[in-house]
Motif scaffolding. Structure first.
Motif, short mmCIF file in Angstrom:
data_model
loop_
_atom_site.label_atom_id
_atom_site.label_comp_id
_atom_site.label_asym_id
_atom_site.label_seq_id
_atom_site.Cartn_x
_atom_site.Cartn_y
_atom_site.Cartn_z
N MET A 117 0.97 -1.30 -0.14
CA MET A 117 -0.16 0.16 -0.21
C MET A 117 0.93 1.38 -0.06
N LEU A 118 1.96 1.06 0.53
CA LEU A 118 2.93 2.43 0.70
C LEU A 118 3.73 2.50 -0.65
N LEU A 119 3.81 1.46 -1.29
CA LEU A 119 4.60 1.61 -2.54
C LEU A 119 4.11 1.70 -3.78
N ASN A 120 2.88 1.30 -3.82
CA ASN A 120 2.22 1.37 -5.21
C ASN A 120 0.99 2.52 -4.94
N ASP A 121 1.07 3.31 -6.01
CA ASP A 121 0.23 4.52 -6.02
C ASP A 121 -1.32 4.15 -6.36
N LYS A 122 -1.44 2.91 -6.98
CA LYS A 122 -2.84 2.28 -7.36
C LYS A 122 -3.66 2.17 -6.23
N HIS A 123 -3.13 2.20 -5.11
CA HIS A 123 -3.94 1.82 -3.65
C HIS A 123 -4.36 3.48 -3.02
N ASP A 124 -3.92 4.33 -3.56
CA ASP A 124 -4.31 5.75 -3.33
C ASP A 124 -5.84 5.97 -3.27
N GLY A 125 -6.40 6.35 -2.41
CA GLY A 125 -7.64 6.86 -2.41
C GLY A 125 -8.70 5.39 -1.84
N HIS A 126 -8.15 4.33 -1.49
CA HIS A 126 -8.64 3.15 -1.15
C HIS A 126 -8.93 2.68 0.48
N VAL A 127 -9.93 2.45 1.04
CA VAL A 127 -9.89 1.92 2.22
C VAL A 127 -10.29 0.32 2.11
N TYR A 128 -9.35 -0.33 2.71
CA TYR A 128 -9.37 -1.73 2.67
C TYR A 128 -9.58 -2.48 3.81
N ASN A 129 -10.38 -3.48 3.91
CA ASN A 129 -10.49 -4.38 5.23
C ASN A 129 -9.45 -5.40 5.09
N LEU A 130 -8.63 -5.73 5.81
CA LEU A 130 -7.42 -6.40 5.91
C LEU A 130 -7.52 -7.43 6.93
N GLY A 131 -8.26 -8.43 6.27
CA GLY A 131 -8.48 -9.57 7.31
C GLY A 131 -8.60 -11.11 6.43
N GLY A 132 -8.70 -12.18 6.95
CA GLY A 132 -8.65 -13.46 6.44
C GLY A 132 -10.13 -13.73 6.25
N LYS A 133 -10.24 -15.03 5.86
CA LYS A 133 -11.70 -15.43 5.75
C LYS A 133 -12.29 -15.73 7.01
N PRO A 134 -13.52 -15.09 7.62
CA PRO A 134 -14.07 -15.02 8.70
C PRO A 134 -14.35 -16.46 9.21
#
Length: 282
Positions: free
Chosen positions: A182-199
């Motif tokens: 997320m830090l290194l790739n500009d394509k992630h700019d402006g996104h909110v991501y849920n960072l978890g595995g399979k519930p």
């Protein structure tokens, strides 16, 4: 390019620093810590940064292109201004991008909600900063369950108030990998991501632990009231309330969310068993 990581002496901050240095080298990464000596072992430049002290960050963020803001651990009412100190200093120093580690959870219905609510305010502050931004909402860490394994074995069970609720568990190594991308790739700019595995449910968590550790744990649900009383007695009023609130949130479905991890990281999130095995081998 210079990337700074706040709370570099903490467990998540140091995991992110290590992953970043693997990808871009030690000279490109700066650690920021309230007590710099505690982060010296990372082998990178460490600058002083106390979230309560804006002037620390005015200095610490000089010459920085992007900053990873690790959510603070203070009481919810204190966190918003603490995080603003970093955001404002980033603007003053012409930092181009800010990435924030937020959290999955419900804003209203549990004793953990004030923490979630304060994180949502920081998300808003980041989005309105005028900088490029990306936000990750972390799932619940699997690590505390593994640190608690001796107690589980002694009691023969995992006992809490989550019931059949599902939780999108994650781990610090998984998050470190995602935040680095997320830090290194500009394509992630402006996104909110849920960072978890399979519930998964608590019973499924017990199964995974049993497979990895060759244990014979069962899951035993208790009432929210009984669990809150137990945790407060064991951990004190503040932390006991927070922990009970987390499991109450799992019960009502606050942590049963679709994962955006693959979009953020560019690879699948490890399964519960895979995460446990990675952590066993550390």
């Amino acid at each position: 390019m210079k990337i700074a990581v706040t709370s570099a002496s903490g467990q998540l901050g140091s995991a992110i620093v290590k992953q970043l240095t693997k990808e871009i080298g030690k000279d490109a990464v700066i650690g920021i810590a309230r007590t710099p000596e505690k982060a010296k072992h990372l082998g990178i430049e460490i600058r002083k940064g106390d979230y309560n002290n804006r002037s620390d960050f005015d200095k610490a963020l000089q010459g920085v292109d992007a900053v990873l803001l690790v959510s603070g651990m203070d009481k919810p009412e204190n966190r918003i201004q603490q995080h603003r100190n970093v955001i404002e200093a980033a603007k003053t120093n012409d930092v181009k991008k800010i990435v924030y580690t937020s959290i999955i959870g419900d804003e209203e219905k549990t004793a953990f909600s004030p923490v979630v609510k304060s994180n949502r305010q920081t998300e808003k502050d980041v989005q309105e900063s005028g900088l490029q931004w990306t936000i990750g909402r972390n799932g619940i860490y699997i690590e505390p369950d593994l640190e608690y394994i001796d107690t589980y074995v002694k009691e023969g069970e995992i006992r809490n108030c989550a019931g059949d609720g599902k939780c999108a568990y994650t781990s610090r190594p998984e998050l470190a990998y995602a935040y680095t991308q997320m830090l290194l790739n500009d394509k992630h700019d402006g996104h909110v991501y849920n960072l978890g595995g399979k519930p998964i449910t608590q019973a499924e968590l017990a199964d995974a632990i049993n497979q990895a550790y060759n244990t014979d744990l069962a899951y035993h649900p208790v009432s929210a009231e009984a669990y809150a009383k137990d945790r407060k007695e064991a951990l004190g009023e503040f932390m006991g309330t927070i922990i009970a609130g987390i499991y109450d949130g799992i019960k009502i479905g606050a942590n049963n969310v679709p994962s955006d991890f693959e979009m953020a990281a560019g690879r699948h999130h490890k399964s519960t068993l895979e995460m446990i095995k990675v952590l066993q081998n550390r």
